[in-house]
Every structure is written in C-alpha cells, then in structure tokens.
Enzyme design. Structure first.
Site, PDB file in Angstrom:
ATOM      1  N   LYS A   1     -14.155  -8.619  -8.296  1.00  0.00           N
ATOM      2  CA  LYS A   1     -13.347  -9.560  -9.092  1.00  0.00           C
ATOM      3  C   LYS A   1     -12.334 -10.724  -8.153  1.00  0.00           C
ATOM      4  CE  LYS A   1      -9.901  -8.885 -12.886  1.00  0.00           C
ATOM      5  NZ  LYS A   1      -9.537  -8.151 -13.937  1.00  0.00           N
ATOM      6  N   ASP A   2     -11.972 -10.147  -7.003  1.00  0.00           N
ATOM      7  CA  ASP A   2     -11.608 -11.162  -6.086  1.00  0.00           C
ATOM      8  C   ASP A   2     -12.576 -12.290  -5.721  1.00  0.00           C
ATOM      9  OD1 ASP A   2      -8.900 -10.201  -6.104  1.00  0.00           O
ATOM     10  OD2 ASP A   2      -9.044  -8.964  -4.364  1.00  0.00           O
TER      11      ASP A   2
ATOM     12  N   HIS B   1       0.836  -1.321   0.108  1.00  0.00           N
ATOM     13  CA  HIS B   1       0.066   0.004  -0.005  1.00  0.00           C
ATOM     14  C   HIS B   1       0.896   1.201  -0.026  1.00  0.00           C
ATOM     15  CE1 HIS B   1      -4.170  -1.808   1.114  1.00  0.00           C
ATOM     16  NE2 HIS B   1      -3.491  -2.640   0.184  1.00  0.00           N
TER      17      HIS B   1
ATOM     18  N   SER C   1       0.023  -1.119  -6.110  1.00  0.00           N
ATOM     19  CA  SER C   1       0.172  -2.254  -7.115  1.00  0.00           C
ATOM     20  C   SER C   1       0.877  -1.931  -8.617  1.00  0.00           C
ATOM     21  CB  SER C   1      -1.243  -3.055  -7.484  1.00  0.00           C
ATOM     22  OG  SER C   1      -1.525  -3.762  -6.458  1.00  0.00           O
TER      23      SER C   1
ATOM     24  N   GLU D   1       7.390 -33.783  -0.519  1.00  0.00           N
ATOM     25  CA  GLU D   1       6.116 -33.327  -1.045  1.00  0.00           C
ATOM     26  C   GLU D   1       6.451 -32.589  -2.266  1.00  0.00           C
ATOM     27  OE1 GLU D   1       3.913 -34.688   0.462  1.00  0.00           O
ATOM     28  OE2 GLU D   1       2.603 -33.063   0.997  1.00  0.00           O
TER      29      GLU D   1
HETATM   30  C1  HEM Z   1       1.023 -15.565   2.518  1.00  0.00           C
HETATM   31  C2  HEM Z   1       1.769 -15.360   1.282  1.00  0.00           C
HETATM   32  C3  HEM Z   1       1.363 -14.252   0.580  1.00  0.00           C
HETATM   33  C4  HEM Z   1       0.237 -13.240   0.643  1.00  0.00           C
HETATM   34  C5  HEM Z   1      -0.936 -13.580   1.566  1.00  0.00           C
HETATM   35  C6  HEM Z   1       0.571 -12.284  -0.416  1.00  0.00           C
HETATM   36  C7  HEM Z   1      -0.367 -11.200  -0.351  1.00  0.00           C
HETATM   37  C8  HEM Z   1      -0.303 -10.272  -1.673  1.00  0.00           C
HETATM   38  C9  HEM Z   1      -1.283  -9.442  -1.851  1.00  0.00           C
HETATM   39  C10 HEM Z   1      -2.984  -9.653  -1.595  1.00  0.00           C
HETATM   40  C11 HEM Z   1      -0.948  -8.842  -2.946  1.00  0.00           C
HETATM   41  C12 HEM Z   1      -1.700  -7.717  -3.659  1.00  0.00           C
HETATM   42  C13 HEM Z   1      -2.520  -8.431  -4.653  1.00  0.00           C
HETATM   43  C14 HEM Z   1      -1.720  -8.798  -5.881  1.00  0.00           C
HETATM   44  O1  HEM Z   1      -0.848  -8.389  -6.437  1.00  0.00           O
HETATM   45  O2  HEM Z   1      -1.579 -10.287  -6.206  1.00  0.00           O
HETATM   46  C15 HEM Z   1       0.543  -9.340  -3.189  1.00  0.00           C
HETATM   47  C16 HEM Z   1       1.322  -8.554  -4.123  1.00  0.00           C
HETATM   48  C17 HEM Z   1       2.562  -8.757  -4.080  1.00  0.00           C
HETATM   49  N1  HEM Z   1       3.362  -9.918  -3.670  1.00  0.00           N
HETATM   50 FE1  HEM Z   1       2.344 -11.153  -2.223  1.00  0.00          FE
HETATM   51  N2  HEM Z   1       1.585 -12.514  -0.789  1.00  0.00           N
HETATM   52  C18 HEM Z   1       2.320 -13.618  -0.566  1.00  0.00           C
HETATM   53  C19 HEM Z   1       3.596 -14.140  -0.884  1.00  0.00           C
HETATM   54  C20 HEM Z   1       4.322 -13.749  -1.539  1.00  0.00           C
HETATM   55  C21 HEM Z   1       5.423 -14.143  -2.274  1.00  0.00           C
HETATM   56  C22 HEM Z   1       5.983 -15.527  -1.659  1.00  0.00           C
HETATM   57  C23 HEM Z   1       6.083 -13.327  -3.121  1.00  0.00           C
HETATM   58  C24 HEM Z   1       7.256 -13.446  -3.665  1.00  0.00           C
HETATM   59  C25 HEM Z   1       8.447 -13.967  -3.253  1.00  0.00           C
HETATM   60  C26 HEM Z   1       5.293 -12.132  -3.162  1.00  0.00           C
HETATM   61  C27 HEM Z   1       5.336 -10.970  -3.756  1.00  0.00           C
HETATM   62  C28 HEM Z   1       4.642 -10.024  -4.227  1.00  0.00           C
HETATM   63  C29 HEM Z   1       4.874  -8.925  -4.920  1.00  0.00           C
HETATM   64  C30 HEM Z   1       6.121  -8.409  -5.804  1.00  0.00           C
HETATM   65  C31 HEM Z   1       3.574  -8.270  -5.066  1.00  0.00           C
HETATM   66  C32 HEM Z   1       3.470  -6.839  -5.616  1.00  0.00           C
HETATM   67  C33 HEM Z   1       2.679  -7.076  -7.180  1.00  0.00           C
HETATM   68  C34 HEM Z   1       2.514  -6.035  -8.017  1.00  0.00           C
HETATM   69  O3  HEM Z   1       2.077  -5.157  -7.569  1.00  0.00           O
HETATM   70  O4  HEM Z   1       2.549  -6.230  -9.266  1.00  0.00           O
HETATM   71  N3  HEM Z   1       4.237 -12.394  -2.184  1.00  0.00           N
HETATM   72  N4  HEM Z   1       0.717 -10.236  -2.263  1.00  0.00           N
END
Ligand code: HEM
Length: 413
Positions: free
Chosen positions: A235-236, A208, A212, A279
């Site tokens: 959408k979600d 935030h 995004s 796994e």
């Molecule tokens: C419990 C695990 C995770 C949760 C709940 C989570 C949740 C989220 C959410 C809600 C968003 C915003 C919506 C979206 O862009 O899809 C987001 C964005 C992002 N997440 Fe995660 N995430 C998790 C794990 C990860 C992992 C493992 C990575 C990479 C190593 C990661 C990297 C990113 C990045 C770079 C964004 C920004 C994407 C953009 O704006 O283009 N996340 N995450």
C-alpha cells in the site's frame, strides 16, 4: 550464500529479529486508509532531500561572493545538476505538503490523544526542525528574496527583551546578513536533516510502542491486525508511485512553481524587493506575525501559533476516540480551522494594506480561539454524544480509553 551471511550476522546481532518485529511481522490495524501513507512518504522525502543535498553540496560554494554563481554552474555545467537542484527545491515544498497532510490527518482523527501524546510532541519537534532547516536553506541560493527574507526573519529575534540585539548579532555573525550568515546557515542546514533523521527514529520507536491508531478510532483486537508486510509495504508502495507521478511532473514540467521569480536575481543589499514574502509554507504564520501591531507581540503570537499544538492532548477533553469520525462539532471546528489557515496563508502573501491587516487580525483571532474553546466545546459535545450514541459503541470507546490509560501506566500495549 546470502543465508549464510545473514545467519553469521544474526549470531552476533539480532538483525532478522528486528526486521521481523519492527517491519515484516509488525502488527498493523487492517483498516488503515490512504491517509496513513503520509508518514512513510515524509520519511521518503527526507531521504531524498538528504541525498540530493549531499550531491548539491559537492558543487555549491557557501561564500557570499560565489554562492549565486555556483548555483548557476550547478544548473548549467554540472551533469544533471539541474535535476539535483530541482529535486531538492521542489522536494522542500513537497516535504511541507506531505507533513501538513500528515498533521491534518492526525488532527482529524484525534490521534494526538492518549496514548500517542509523545508521538505528537516528537512530531512537533520534527516540524520545528524542518522549518528551521528550510529557512536556513532558503538563504543558500543567495538571491534577492533569500537575502531580504533572511534579514526580515533574523530581525524578528531583535524583539526579544534585553538580549534581542545580541541574539540577532549572534545569529547573523555580523551586523547585517552577509558572508558569515551564509556560512553558518550552510553548516546548520547540512546538520539539521540528520538531527531530523535521528528524531524520526524516536518518533517511530514511540509509534511502535503504542501502535497506530486507525480510522475507526476503536482499538482493534489482535486478530484484527495484519502483518505490515506484504499488506502495507504494497500500500505504501502504491502511494509512493502516485506521489512520484505528481512530484516528477512538477520537477520536470513546472520546477519554478515554488521558486519566487525575484530570487533568480543575485542578492543586492542596496535594492530592497518591493514585497518581501517568505516561502508559501510559512505564510500563515507570517500573517499571524503581521496581524499584531507590536513586533514583540507579533513574534510571541507567531511562536505560540506553533507551540499551542502541544496542549491538544489535554485541551481536547472528549472521551470519544476517533476525532472527527464520531464528533460533528469537532469535525466542523476542524474544517473551519483548516479554512482559517488557508485564509491566513493567502493574506500572508499579500502586501499589508487595505483589508489585508484587519482580515488577518480576524483570522488570527479565530486561529487562537479554536484552541481556547476546545476544552469547553469538547466537554459539552462529549456529554451530548454520550446521551445519543448506541450503548455498544460507547462500550467500545470505554474499552479503548481504558487500554490507553493502561498503556500510560506502563502496562503492556
Ligand atoms: C520527518 C517528518 C516525519 C516523519 C518521517 C514521520 C513518520 C511517521 C510514520 C512513518 C508514521 C506511521 C504511519 C502514519 O501514521 O502515517 C507516523 C505516525 C504519526 N506521526 Fe509522524 N512523521 C513525521 C512528522 C510528524 C509531525 C510533524 C507530526 C505532528 C506534529 C507527526 C505526528 C504523528 C502521529 C500523531 C502519528 C501516529 C498516527 C496514528 O497512529 O494515527 N509526525 N509518522
């Protein structure tokens, strides 16, 4: 009455202001595709894992002499115990599918680039924590593969120079995997998801702050943003519906798809299963481990294969945002890298004989080579593209990059 309660709270705590700022009115690019649903889905799966886990723990016995039987009781005697168990075991695999797609999306669109480095790194910490939690959870059914898998993996720590033996003893709490190991793995498996939930909050605060990215890679103007609600809540919600249809199909019709059959036999320290495999979600990394003939070298390679993702924000030297969207060489590299991971995953599931080992070594080489060639290739591709792309588009890229740099210096996003 509800209004009265909310205004009572608002006078003492900015509840409505937070919900408006971070959720309902949160400005979101209008062009996010369905690939941006996976972060929300990851959050949903995490909550489902925690809830089903808490109810399972009410009936599970973390004791080597009772663990296997307590799971049978859950499956047969506890009301809807089978459902809780299958939601949780299928949920573990679903979690990794969702997370891997979420990461692949980030890689494809180059969302790890400035100003989203911290977001990327907190994501990596999340991935490692989820892996640790899944590994410890796998011991709990106290089946044959749980037992021997935990033995093989904890043994790897023995490769640490000087302190290896002590670390293995400390991890297991005994000279072999046993009751002490089960009890501590249960305690940590219960704890980790809550740490993950805390880390998700940091991940989202970071998101935030920088906002995004979007499939165009170009920073949109304020007028092109839309409020999160109702556009992305719906959408979600739709994405969640599709996810639940697929997920429930596995839970109700094929719940054993992701469970190793041999794990339905109770752990037996005297009978080694013919082929010990982790796994499916660990298989590519397991193949990397096995492709180095020396144990310490294998462990280092396996750890590095996960940690190396951290260097991407620096290794990718292109000035073109949007990742594979505008960059043909990056796109080809991305798909080859994903194909290589699938090959590694396949090899990790095979017994290490015949073609499996040399092929694993080639796939491991290609995996690491991708990281090492990226700085050179991305720089050259950048030069090549800048000479060919239209000036108006390049001007948009430069504006986006300037904004990213401004954010890094602490300017208002
Ligand atoms: C419990 C695990 C995770 C949760 C709940 C989570 C949740 C989220 C959410 C809600 C968003 C915003 C919506 C979206 O862009 O899809 C987001 C964005 C992002 N997440 Fe995660 N995430 C998790 C794990 C990860 C992992 C493992 C990575 C990479 C190593 C990661 C990297 C990113 C990045 C770079 C964004 C920004 C994407 C953009 O704006 O283009 N996340 N995450």
């Amino acid at each position: 009455m509800a209004k009265g309660i909310i205004s009572w709270i608002d006078r003492r705590f900015p509840l409505t202001a937070i919900i408006k700022h971070e959720l309902t009115e949160y400005p979101t690019p209008r062009n996010l595709s369905y690939w941006w649903n996976f972060g929300f889905l990851a959050g949903f799966v995490l909550v489902l894992q925690i809830l089903t886990g808490i109810f399972l723990a009410m009936h599970y016995k973390p004791d080597a002499s009772m663990a296997f039987d307590s799971l049978q009781t859950i499956m047969r005697d506890v009301n809807y115990g089978w459902l809780l168990r299958y939601l949780h075991s299928t949920g573990a695999s679903a979690f990794f599918i969702v997370i891997y797609v979420h990461m692949a999306r980030t890689l494809y669109y180059g969302s790890y680039r400035a100003p989203r480095e911290l977001l990327w790194w907190t994501g990596q910490v999340l991935l490692l924590s989820i892996m640790a939690s899944a590994f410890m959870g796998y011991l709990l059914p106290w089946g044959q593969m749980s037992y021997w898998g935990a033995g093989v993996i904890t043994n790897l720590f023995g490769a640490t120079p000087f302190i290896g033996e002590a670390v293995v003893l400390w991890l297991r709490g005994d000279f072999a995997v046993g009751d002490a190991t089960l009890t501590r793995f249960f305690a940590l498996h219960y704890l980790f998801p809550f740490l993950v939930a805390g880390m998700v909050v940091i991940h989202l605060v970071s998101l935030h702050t920088v906002k995004s990215s979007n499939p165009s890679g170009i920073n949109l103007e304020d007028k092109d943003n839309i409020p999160f609600h109702p556009y992305y809540t719906s959408k979600d919600g739709f994405g969640l519906g599709v996810y639940l249809i697929i997920f429930c199909w596995f839970v109700f019709f094929a719940p054993n798809t992701f469970i190793e059959a041999v794990n339905n036999n109770p752990a037996n320290p005297l009978v080694t299963p013919p082929h010990i495999v982790p796994e499916w979600y660990f298989l590519p990394f397991y193949a990397i481990l096995r492709s180095i003939p020396d144990l310490l070298g294998g462990v280092v390679a396996m750890v590095m294969s996960l940690l190396l993702f951290a260097v991407l924000p620096f290794a990718d030297r292109s000035t073109i945002p949007g990742g594979a969207r505008y960059r043909p060489i990056y796109r080809v590299t991305f798909f080859l890298f994903i194909a290589d991971i699938f090959v590694l995953g396949y090899l990790g599931a095979q017994a290490p004989t015949g073609y499996v080992v040399p092929m694993g070594q080639v796939a491991t080489f290609l995996y690491f080579a991708t990281f090492f060639i990226l700085p050179i290739v991305s720089k050259r591709e950048d030069k090549w593209l800048r000479a060919r792309l239209p000036q108006e588009l390049l001007a948009q890229f430069d504006r986006t990059n300037a904004l990213a740099k401004g954010q890094n210096k602490g300017d208002a996003p």
